[in-house]
Design a protein around this motif. Sequence first.
Motif, PDB file in Angstrom:
ATOM      1  N   ILE A 221      34.649  29.708  46.965  1.00  0.00           N
ATOM      2  CA  ILE A 221      34.569  30.794  46.281  1.00  0.00           C
ATOM      3  C   ILE A 221      34.998  32.051  47.137  1.00  0.00           C
ATOM      4  O   ILE A 221      34.374  32.260  48.244  1.00  0.00           O
ATOM      5  CB  ILE A 221      33.156  31.253  45.665  1.00  0.00           C
ATOM      6  CG1 ILE A 221      32.607  30.199  44.848  1.00  0.00           C
ATOM      7  CG2 ILE A 221      32.866  32.393  44.791  1.00  0.00           C
ATOM      8  CD1 ILE A 221      31.280  30.045  44.657  1.00  0.00           C
TER       9      ILE A 221
ATOM     10  N   ASN B  49      32.254  36.445  30.568  1.00  0.00           N
ATOM     11  CA  ASN B  49      32.440  38.053  30.909  1.00  0.00           C
ATOM     12  C   ASN B  49      33.267  38.401  32.274  1.00  0.00           C
ATOM     13  O   ASN B  49      32.808  37.874  33.317  1.00  0.00           O
ATOM     14  CB  ASN B  49      31.267  38.802  31.012  1.00  0.00           C
ATOM     15  CG  ASN B  49      30.959  39.625  29.620  1.00  0.00           C
ATOM     16  OD1 ASN B  49      32.030  39.743  28.904  1.00  0.00           O
ATOM     17  ND2 ASN B  49      29.855  39.878  29.430  1.00  0.00           N
TER      18      ASN B  49
ATOM     19  N   CYS C  39      31.526  39.443  37.808  1.00  0.00           N
ATOM     20  CA  CYS C  39      31.454  38.219  36.823  1.00  0.00           C
ATOM     21  C   CYS C  39      30.431  37.367  37.437  1.00  0.00           C
ATOM     22  O   CYS C  39      30.089  37.199  38.730  1.00  0.00           O
ATOM     23  CB  CYS C  39      32.868  37.627  37.006  1.00  0.00           C
ATOM     24  SG  CYS C  39      32.855  35.942  36.035  1.00  0.00           S
ATOM     25  N   ASN C  40      29.797  36.563  36.553  1.00  0.00           N
ATOM     26  CA  ASN C  40      28.733  35.633  36.722  1.00  0.00           C
ATOM     27  C   ASN C  40      29.481  34.398  37.313  1.00  0.00           C
ATOM     28  O   ASN C  40      30.067  33.376  36.710  1.00  0.00           O
ATOM     29  CB  ASN C  40      27.970  35.222  35.403  1.00  0.00           C
ATOM     30  CG  ASN C  40      27.013  34.372  35.510  1.00  0.00           C
ATOM     31  OD1 ASN C  40      26.986  33.509  36.195  1.00  0.00           O
ATOM     32  ND2 ASN C  40      26.103  34.621  34.690  1.00  0.00           N
ATOM     33  N   THR C  41      29.499  34.165  38.553  1.00  0.00           N
ATOM     34  CA  THR C  41      30.000  33.169  39.383  1.00  0.00           C
ATOM     35  C   THR C  41      29.565  31.663  39.208  1.00  0.00           C
ATOM     36  O   THR C  41      30.276  30.723  38.713  1.00  0.00           O
ATOM     37  CB  THR C  41      29.616  33.083  40.902  1.00  0.00           C
ATOM     38  OG1 THR C  41      30.049  34.612  41.234  1.00  0.00           O
ATOM     39  CG2 THR C  41      30.645  32.363  41.700  1.00  0.00           C
ATOM     40  N   GLY C  42      28.257  31.762  38.730  1.00  0.00           N
ATOM     41  CA  GLY C  42      27.508  30.443  38.337  1.00  0.00           C
ATOM     42  C   GLY C  42      27.996  29.787  36.975  1.00  0.00           C
ATOM     43  O   GLY C  42      28.191  28.636  36.633  1.00  0.00           O
ATOM     44  N   HIS C  43      28.313  30.820  35.988  1.00  0.00           N
ATOM     45  CA  HIS C  43      28.830  30.514  34.899  1.00  0.00           C
ATOM     46  C   HIS C  43      30.112  29.952  34.901  1.00  0.00           C
ATOM     47  O   HIS C  43      30.382  29.085  34.321  1.00  0.00           O
ATOM     48  CB  HIS C  43      28.964  31.771  33.747  1.00  0.00           C
ATOM     49  CG  HIS C  43      28.970  31.485  32.550  1.00  0.00           C
ATOM     50  ND1 HIS C  43      28.991  32.438  31.591  1.00  0.00           N
ATOM     51  CD2 HIS C  43      28.827  30.265  31.721  1.00  0.00           C
ATOM     52  CE1 HIS C  43      29.188  31.772  30.338  1.00  0.00           C
ATOM     53  NE2 HIS C  43      29.282  30.664  30.463  1.00  0.00           N
TER      54      HIS C  43
ATOM     55  N   LEU D 268      31.246  28.213  37.480  1.00  0.00           N
ATOM     56  CA  LEU D 268      30.998  27.074  37.973  1.00  0.00           C
ATOM     57  C   LEU D 268      30.763  26.104  37.146  1.00  0.00           C
ATOM     58  O   LEU D 268      31.140  25.096  37.147  1.00  0.00           O
ATOM     59  CB  LEU D 268      30.075  26.925  39.268  1.00  0.00           C
ATOM     60  CG  LEU D 268      30.577  27.762  40.657  1.00  0.00           C
ATOM     61  CD1 LEU D 268      29.299  27.776  41.444  1.00  0.00           C
ATOM     62  CD2 LEU D 268      31.780  27.474  41.259  1.00  0.00           C
ATOM     63  N   ALA D 269      29.923  26.443  36.079  1.00  0.00           N
ATOM     64  CA  ALA D 269      29.611  25.496  35.109  1.00  0.00           C
ATOM     65  C   ALA D 269      30.817  25.119  34.109  1.00  0.00           C
ATOM     66  O   ALA D 269      30.393  24.256  33.335  1.00  0.00           O
ATOM     67  CB  ALA D 269      28.323  26.461  34.339  1.00  0.00           C
TER      68      ALA D 269
ATOM     69  N   LYS E  53      32.297  21.226  34.220  1.00  0.00           N
ATOM     70  CA  LYS E  53      32.189  20.303  33.247  1.00  0.00           C
ATOM     71  C   LYS E  53      33.193  20.086  32.055  1.00  0.00           C
ATOM     72  O   LYS E  53      33.590  19.084  31.863  1.00  0.00           O
ATOM     73  CB  LYS E  53      30.861  20.248  32.896  1.00  0.00           C
ATOM     74  CG  LYS E  53      29.828  19.207  33.704  1.00  0.00           C
ATOM     75  CD  LYS E  53      28.456  19.244  32.993  1.00  0.00           C
ATOM     76  CE  LYS E  53      27.563  18.397  33.837  1.00  0.00           C
ATOM     77  NZ  LYS E  53      26.117  18.625  33.509  1.00  0.00           N
TER      78      LYS E  53
END
Lengths: 124, 83
Positions: free
Chosen positions: A72, A17, A98-102, A104-105, A108
């Motif tokens: 970031i 998102n 925005c979801n920064t962790g998402h 970063l994920a 992979k």
Amino acid sequence: MVDEVKKSLQDLLGKVNGLYSILITDRDGVPLLKVGTDKAPEQAMRPNFISTFGLAIDQGSKLGLGKTNTLICSYSQFQVVQMNKLPLIVTFITNDTCNTGHVLALEKQLNPIVSDLALAVAES
Amino acid sequence: MDELINKPGVYGCVFADHQGLCLGVKGKASTESAGIIGAIAEQAAKLEPKSKMPIIYLENDNRSCAIHRTGTVTGAIFKNVHS
């Protein structure tokens, strides 16, 4: 190959998102692949902005914490997440919430794409 | 988190902030899952916007994961399921 990679990037774009754009560029910020919406700010997609990542990771390595993997930048209206995949740079442009962790994920899932591209760049 | 990880069956827990960045992790859980659990909580909350934040419970034959957001913090607890 380019079409396949573009499609995978487009899929990733839909998963997060607020993610506006994904760019894969070389170390000078010259775009190899670009997917995104028209909401992404033009300034953040310019080579002269993206290439500053190279300078930033050089400075980051002086902290003695090892190689810089991710940078970031959080602005009032946007976030710019850049990943060190030298000789390539992966840049994500998102909105401020925005979801920064998402993002970063996503690394992979991007790794196989980027390594294929890096090979193609090295060969040419 | 220390207290949580010592509960029976719990083998991991992870906490994320409103940006999906990892606040802490204990046991067999990955810091990279922080972003994902934040996103799951956010999407699940959209199903019933007028209700309070849901608890999302994912389960398979031998493990389960409970995700819940309170305020800006999202937590996930991973448990072994004993049948």
